[in-house]
Design a protein around this motif. Structure first.
Motif, PDB file in Angstrom:
ATOM      1  N   ARG A  75       0.912  -1.212   0.065  1.00  0.00           N
ATOM      2  CA  ARG A  75      -0.134  -0.222   0.092  1.00  0.00           C
ATOM      3  C   ARG A  75       0.936   1.062   0.036  1.00  0.00           C
ATOM      4  NH1 ARG A  75      -5.259  -0.432   0.580  1.00  0.00           N
ATOM      5  NH2 ARG A  75      -6.135  -2.509   1.085  1.00  0.00           N
ATOM      6  N   SER A  76       1.987   1.312   0.766  1.00  0.00           N
ATOM      7  CA  SER A  76       2.758   2.621   0.765  1.00  0.00           C
ATOM      8  C   SER A  76       3.627   2.605  -0.549  1.00  0.00           C
ATOM      9  CB  SER A  76       3.931   2.274   1.806  1.00  0.00           C
ATOM     10  OG  SER A  76       3.494   2.030   3.038  1.00  0.00           O
TER      11      SER A  76
ATOM     12  N   ALA B  89       0.764   4.182  -2.943  1.00  0.00           N
ATOM     13  CA  ALA B  89       0.542   5.497  -2.552  1.00  0.00           C
ATOM     14  C   ALA B  89       1.751   6.330  -3.237  1.00  0.00           C
ATOM     15  CB  ALA B  89       0.395   5.765  -1.163  1.00  0.00           C
ATOM     16  N   LYS B  90       2.901   5.573  -2.979  1.00  0.00           N
ATOM     17  CA  LYS B  90       4.000   6.499  -3.680  1.00  0.00           C
ATOM     18  C   LYS B  90       4.062   6.745  -5.220  1.00  0.00           C
ATOM     19  CE  LYS B  90       8.361   8.323  -3.194  1.00  0.00           C
ATOM     20  NZ  LYS B  90       8.630   9.494  -2.330  1.00  0.00           N
TER      21      LYS B  90
ATOM     22  N   GLY C 195       1.380   6.569  -6.835  1.00  0.00           N
ATOM     23  CA  GLY C 195      -0.131   7.179  -7.453  1.00  0.00           C
ATOM     24  C   GLY C 195      -0.908   6.185  -8.095  1.00  0.00           C
TER      25      GLY C 195
ATOM     26  N   VAL D  42      -3.807  -0.340  -5.858  1.00  0.00           N
ATOM     27  CA  VAL D  42      -2.764  -1.423  -5.346  1.00  0.00           C
ATOM     28  C   VAL D  42      -2.987  -2.319  -6.150  1.00  0.00           C
ATOM     29  CG1 VAL D  42      -2.851  -2.755  -3.277  1.00  0.00           C
ATOM     30  CG2 VAL D  42      -3.423  -0.445  -2.787  1.00  0.00           C
TER      31      VAL D  42
END
Length: 282
Positions: free
Chosen positions: A43-44, A47-48, A50, A53
């Protein structure tokens, strides 16, 4: 009248030529993963990037199969794979400072019979890019690709003493979130004094800070402009690696660093004169 050269036409054609979008997306995910400098959850990373998932996960499956990404079996987190490291090191090898550092640490290992290493600076601080292991077995907790602490490692201190202050501070802030380091804190005055000593002595030395019972010394390689892009060092048991200026290990380190710097075109006299002229003209 504006005339477009053939080279410019070729460049424009390359920009307009259709590529393979999936390759470009995979490269973007790899670049994002590399910025963390540690294992990260899916997930990180998504998010990085954009990206959704599920989309990132599908790419990670293929990148893992190719060896470009590795997944930790315990946590399930992702990190840069061995194939990516090999590709990165291949690019680094083309840089003359890294080549000279490789020659230097091989000579240093033969002279000291201890483990020697080379490190480069990244956005998150020093990273080991070269390693020559000692003949005798010893637990060093160091490998190619390992991130080193700026203030706890000898190589980190050498870089911090020579690089722009803002670059060091930025990397130190990132390390607070990515590395488990010694709880010791330095005041700005203490750091200035420490860096001044390192520049005056030509090396940095630490004992037992990263691994109990293990000492390290490191010195910079200067290029033709007097910049430091690579640091080399020696690791050894506290009983075998004396940290005083009279140490045979330190003498060998400084000799190898000086020779490598000369091969890179460094001339202390020329750099000193240019610095003095710049000050006077200012």
């Amino acid at each position: 009248m504006n005339v477009t050269t053939k080279a410019e036409q070729d460049d424009q054609a390359d920009d307009q030529r259709p590529g393979i979008q999936s390759v470009e997306i995979g490269a973007e995910i790899l670049r994002a993963l590399a910025t963390f400098g540690r294992l990260v959850p899916l997930r990180s990373l998504a998010a990085k990037c954009g990206m959704p998932v599920g989309k990132v996960h599908r790419y990670l499956v293929s990148l893992t199969r190719a060896g470009l990404v590795e997944q930790d079996p315990g946590s399930g987190y992702y990190g840069v794979g061995r194939s990516s490291i090999v590709i990165g090191l291949s690019g680094l090898w083309a840089c003359s400072p890294v080549r000279e550092a490789a020659r230097a640490i091989a000579q240093l290992r033969d002279a000291t019979r201890d483990t020697t290493f080379g490190a480069i600076w990244t956005d998150t601080g020093p990273v080991v890019c070269l390693l020559e292991e000692a003949d005798r077995p010893i637990y060093m907790n160091i490998r190619v690709g390992a991130q080193l602490s700026i203030h706890v490692s000898a190589a980190g201190r050498v870089f911090a003493a020579h690089l722009p202050e803002e670059s060091v501070k930025k990397a130190a802030r990132l390390q607070e979130h990515t590395l488990s380091v010694s709880g010791r804190k330095f005041t700005p005055a203490q750091l200035r004094e420490l860096y001044g000593e390192i520049r005056a002595n030509g090396y940095a030395a630490v004992s037992g800070l990263s691994v109990p019972g293990v000492s390290a010394v490191a010195a910079p390689l200067y290029d033709h402009k007097g910049n430091v892009s690579v640091v080399i060092g020696v690791l050894g048991r506290d009983n075998d690696l004396a940290l005083s200026g009279e140490s045979a290990h330190i003498k060998s380190l400084l000799d190898c660093a000086a020779l490598a710097s000369e091969r890179l075109g460094y001339d202390a006299g020329v750099i000193g004169r240019a610095t003095e002229e710049a000050k006077n003209s200012g």
